[in-house]
Write an enzyme that holds these catalytic residues in place. Sequence first.
Site, short mmCIF file in Angstrom:
data_model
loop_
_atom_site.label_atom_id
_atom_site.label_comp_id
_atom_site.label_asym_id
_atom_site.label_seq_id
_atom_site.Cartn_x
_atom_site.Cartn_y
_atom_site.Cartn_z
N PHE A 134 0.73 13.33 -15.73
CA PHE A 134 1.53 13.62 -16.92
C PHE A 134 0.59 13.70 -18.12
O PHE A 134 -0.11 12.75 -18.43
CB PHE A 134 2.61 12.56 -17.17
CG PHE A 134 3.50 12.93 -18.33
CD1 PHE A 134 4.51 13.87 -18.17
CD2 PHE A 134 3.30 12.38 -19.58
CE1 PHE A 134 5.31 14.24 -19.25
CE2 PHE A 134 4.10 12.74 -20.66
CZ PHE A 134 5.11 13.68 -20.49
N ASP A 219 -7.46 10.92 -19.61
CA ASP A 219 -6.26 10.77 -20.44
C ASP A 219 -5.86 9.30 -20.40
O ASP A 219 -5.23 8.84 -19.44
CB ASP A 219 -5.16 11.68 -19.89
CG ASP A 219 -3.85 11.55 -20.67
OD1 ASP A 219 -3.74 10.61 -21.48
OD2 ASP A 219 -2.95 12.37 -20.44
N LYS A 248 -0.39 6.38 -27.32
CA LYS A 248 0.71 5.41 -27.30
C LYS A 248 0.42 4.09 -28.03
O LYS A 248 1.00 3.82 -29.06
CB LYS A 248 1.12 5.14 -25.85
CG LYS A 248 1.83 6.35 -25.23
CD LYS A 248 2.49 6.02 -23.92
CE LYS A 248 3.50 7.07 -23.51
NZ LYS A 248 2.93 8.25 -22.86
C1 PLP Z 1 2.89 9.66 -22.92
C2 PLP Z 1 1.74 10.39 -22.36
C3 PLP Z 1 1.32 11.64 -22.86
C4 PLP Z 1 2.08 12.36 -23.95
O1 PLP Z 1 2.14 11.65 -25.14
P1 PLP Z 1 3.24 12.07 -26.25
O2 PLP Z 1 2.90 11.18 -27.42
O3 PLP Z 1 4.57 11.81 -25.67
O4 PLP Z 1 3.01 13.49 -26.55
C5 PLP Z 1 0.20 12.22 -22.31
N1 PLP Z 1 -0.49 11.62 -21.32
C6 PLP Z 1 -0.13 10.41 -20.83
C7 PLP Z 1 -0.96 9.79 -19.76
C8 PLP Z 1 1.00 9.77 -21.32
O5 PLP Z 1 1.38 8.59 -20.79
#
Ligand code: PLP
Length: 392
Positions: A134, A219, A248
């Site tokens: 994700f 990420d 986050k």
């Molecule tokens: C939540 C998340 C995103 C996206 O972040 P947003 O602030 O919702 O755009 C991208 N990568 C990972 C691993 C995430 O957990």
Amino acid sequence: MNWPEIEERLYLRTFRRVPVTLVRGEGVRVWDDHGKEYIDCVGGWAVNTLGHCHPVLVEAIERQARTLIHTSNQFYTVPQLELARVLIENSCLDRVFFANSGVEATEGAVKLARRYGKLHLGGAYEVITVGHSFHGRTIAMTAATAQSKYQELYAPLPVGFTNVEWNDVEAIKAGTTSLTCAVMLEPIQGEAGVRIPDEDYLRKVRDWCDEKGILFILDEIQTGVARTGTLFAYEQFGVKPDIMTLAKGLGSGVPIGAILATEKASAFQPGDHGGTFGGNPLACAAGHAVMTYVVQHDLASSVKRAGEHFMQQLDGIIADFDVAVEARGRGLLIALDFKEDIADELTLRCLNGGLLVNRVRPNTLRFMPPLIISNGEIDEAIRILRTVLSSL
Ligand SMILES: *Cc1c(COP(=O)(O)O)cnc(C)c1O
């Protein structure tokens, strides 16, 4: 006020909400519009690092709001560079860029890798990503997010992403071509239900990237900022990324994202990338307060201990309840699997019992409480979960 009914009329139909309207929070607790109290093991989706309304964060926001909220990136501002300094001093990366969200950070990381590809890899632009990942919800990051349930809705998607199997370095090798400029992975896959790869997977991917001269992007939007028991998750896998994204937990609820890069990978020139709001003084003052607190209080170590305590309690639940089958996690990013698809039902019953949890899969609950949660508060959450499981 019937807020769900008002939403039904006014809001785009995007979220499957849990039927509660939260109005206030303090520490690991929140209250709804009827005054009912809950222990928050959702933590704003792994965002509320310092819990709700932590005085250090509130004070930093208040002070900055009275001083300077926004200027534009035409000018230098102090909070932006103070936050940059804490991040660079405490990571293996050399430079940073601030955005407003996670997806802006991953999208920006891909842009940076493409610039690197143009400059150093003969125009290579493809980024390899892996199954169950994700990376956010823009059109490009939907192509990066290797899950058909996100992709099918928005086809056709931008080119330049190769989706291969997770936890399989041979799949990455097979997917690498002369057009590949980077591999992008989450060290632990959060949205997929807290999936932890084999111990040597990231090491092998790092080695492959080195062999090919392509970039290794981590990420860490969900795993960074002490969530998994080290300041960044890469520390636990013995690898260093060329590019890392954060978001986050960085602002503990104030929207902010970051791209960090090694000097070598810092391929942007002035004008290549930018943004109106990203890095503004208010968000950066919040990020600086959070990062400074996390580093000075060595929150990573207490998260590691709290996570171990949490896992022990979940192991006890697995021993006592047949329906609970596996607990996984690092630090305070934890999942509990069930034999049956009861996660929705459990989420509702926990809510009634005063506990907020996240149904991350039909048969999986995820726990990502504020990093300041105490063992006593974990025990309280576990007691509620046990009561709920007994009532099934
Ligand atoms: C939540 C998340 C995103 C996206 O972040 P947003 O602030 O919702 O755009 C991208 N990568 C990972 C691993 C995430 O957990």
